[in-house]
Design a protein around this motif. Sequence first.
Motif, PDB file in Angstrom:
ATOM      1  N   VAL A 267       0.749  -1.184   0.019  1.00  0.00           N
ATOM      2  CA  VAL A 267       0.003  -0.044  -0.010  1.00  0.00           C
ATOM      3  C   VAL A 267       0.919   1.290  -0.008  1.00  0.00           C
ATOM      4  O   VAL A 267       0.433   2.206  -0.664  1.00  0.00           O
ATOM      5  N   ALA A 268       1.864   1.304   0.804  1.00  0.00           N
ATOM      6  CA  ALA A 268       2.704   2.500   0.933  1.00  0.00           C
ATOM      7  C   ALA A 268       3.760   2.513  -0.120  1.00  0.00           C
ATOM      8  O   ALA A 268       3.728   3.802  -0.669  1.00  0.00           O
ATOM      9  N   THR A 269       4.362   1.564  -0.873  1.00  0.00           N
ATOM     10  CA  THR A 269       5.219   1.798  -1.692  1.00  0.00           C
ATOM     11  C   THR A 269       4.978   1.360  -3.003  1.00  0.00           C
ATOM     12  O   THR A 269       5.848   1.834  -4.116  1.00  0.00           O
ATOM     13  N   GLY A 270       3.937   0.639  -3.275  1.00  0.00           N
ATOM     14  CA  GLY A 270       3.555   0.237  -4.597  1.00  0.00           C
ATOM     15  C   GLY A 270       4.065  -0.789  -5.143  1.00  0.00           C
ATOM     16  O   GLY A 270       3.810  -1.252  -6.077  1.00  0.00           O
ATOM     17  N   GLN A 271       5.137  -1.324  -4.575  1.00  0.00           N
ATOM     18  CA  GLN A 271       6.010  -2.605  -5.109  1.00  0.00           C
ATOM     19  C   GLN A 271       5.171  -3.812  -4.738  1.00  0.00           C
ATOM     20  O   GLN A 271       4.697  -4.046  -3.829  1.00  0.00           O
ATOM     21  N   PRO A 272       5.253  -4.530  -5.720  1.00  0.00           N
ATOM     22  CA  PRO A 272       4.700  -5.947  -5.475  1.00  0.00           C
ATOM     23  C   PRO A 272       5.333  -6.841  -4.643  1.00  0.00           C
ATOM     24  O   PRO A 272       6.330  -6.802  -4.366  1.00  0.00           O
ATOM     25  N   VAL A 273       4.361  -7.440  -3.811  1.00  0.00           N
ATOM     26  CA  VAL A 273       4.648  -8.344  -2.782  1.00  0.00           C
ATOM     27  C   VAL A 273       5.077  -9.809  -3.316  1.00  0.00           C
ATOM     28  O   VAL A 273       4.704 -10.118  -4.382  1.00  0.00           O
TER      29      VAL A 273
END
Length: 583
Positions: A267-273
Amino acid sequence: MLNLIRAGMVASLALALSMHASFSQSVFGQEDPQSNTALEKVQAFSRVGEFTRAFDEIAKLEDAAQRDEGHSSIARMQMRAGLVHAAVETASYIEDDMSRSEVLSEASTIRSKPMLARGGGIQPDFDQLIDLITTTVEPESWEELGGPGSIAPFPTGVYVDSQGTLKRVTQLSNDSLLSSIHDTSKILATSQDVSTQSVLRKVSLTRLEKEAQLKWALGRDPTDTMRNMAGIYEVKYLLVYPETGEIVIAGPAGPWHVNPEGRHVNVATGQPVLQLDDMVVLLRNAIEEHGKFGCAITPTQQGLKNAQDYIDATSAKPLHPRQRDKWLEGLRSAVGKQDITVHGISPDTRVGQIIVEADYHMKRIGMGLEDGTAGVPSYLEMVTIPPGGSPPPMDVLRWWFTLDYRNISVTKERNAFALQGPGVKVLSENEHLDAQGQRIHTNTSTALNATFAQNFSTNFPALAVKYPIYAELKNVFDLAMICSLIENERLADQVDWRMTHFGPKGGYQVATGSAPKVVDTIMNMRVIDRKHIIAGVSGGVSFDPTAMLSEEKMTVDEYGLMSADHKASDIPKAIKHHSWWWD
């Protein structure tokens, strides 16, 4: 009021179980458990349905193998009574993963078969009652039963049509897929704890496998928290704890949601988990293919010959600017579709789709069909023609992704590993064409071609922010290296992990979809001083960890920072039985 309802339903289950006593006598008989050793008492109590007393006897056993045998005996007798849920819970206490896997496989088989009534009576179905309670009353409090659902098709920015052609998702209106994405664009974490930001979250792969296998035995899918690896979005460490039997992945984590492209991102970084399916695919690849995999997007030989013929036939007359798009479309039509091949992994897995999509998108940027970032102009933008000079020949430009790690930091004890370096880079080559459209490898790259590859590699982090598909590729590469380390360093042997569920012969089912087979030709042109510069491109993804796994690439952490993090990341003593991640 809710607590009263819950207490009442649990009490009902207890009453039902007590009413089961007469039934259990018909199942187990009236044997008097007269035995000498604690293990014999466990088995004897199990045979007569006295499970509580059997568990009491297990507590007296000091030998782990005997405790496992005792739990196996109880679980099998519980299955005979139709108590599959109880049997699976009992099996969760079996420490040896091979023994546990055998019991869980039996439970899965029994669960999938209809139970026959005994003695003309009605077979009591306590599993349905347990399901009713755990799915009706405060579901989130019952063993992480899962939150909102997620998209079943590949959650990426492309899709595969009915003909197997890779297509991009470009419409953001009434498309049913995107409507579904909108409906599920919310935080998928199932508890406040997993939803919190963490600088270093730890996921035990051994514990995660056990919990996923327990759900499999009950016919349930992994929870969203499992599928999204507890929200970790970057691999920082691979940690090993032989004394407790843990192999741990550690990295920053936090709450996640589904973005407009259908990717699960922080949510904060937009990086895929990180994705559990990807980890399982790459773990199996590391074992069976020595960690090597990749893909290629290439024009056919006939298509390239057709392109040469088309250029020869249309180059006699000057091309009016208004005719450019029509001429270019004719050229693409002459080339036809480009073939997609995937090796080392199944093309219908999410990993297979990610590497193809990343390669396809990179080539579109290179041809000026997608915008790059600052510092990454397209290849055609960089072309210049000196006065009186000629445009570059119509070679086939070859660009491909490969790994780019400087080294692997390790502790002296080799119980902690950290990947060093950007992870991903682009390499280039110029391929010549003969009259028949045959591609001829040169093993060299012009300065212009190499400059595009270098620009892309240098600015890869910025590109990954703008286009998350590249961050997905980075996650795949990092997980692939971690899995190769597990295999190469024989870490599974150190913790007695047989990978009974995640391994190549395990029962974990990876989600699959339509495998892309072809893609529209990636080709573009530019006019400079009324001269046509035409560029076509091929390439792919090539991952081979062999060189990085050599002893020369292992750098010992002399400052002790990794050892300190390894010690601080050890599994908490107060961790719950079914927990598999912690902060």
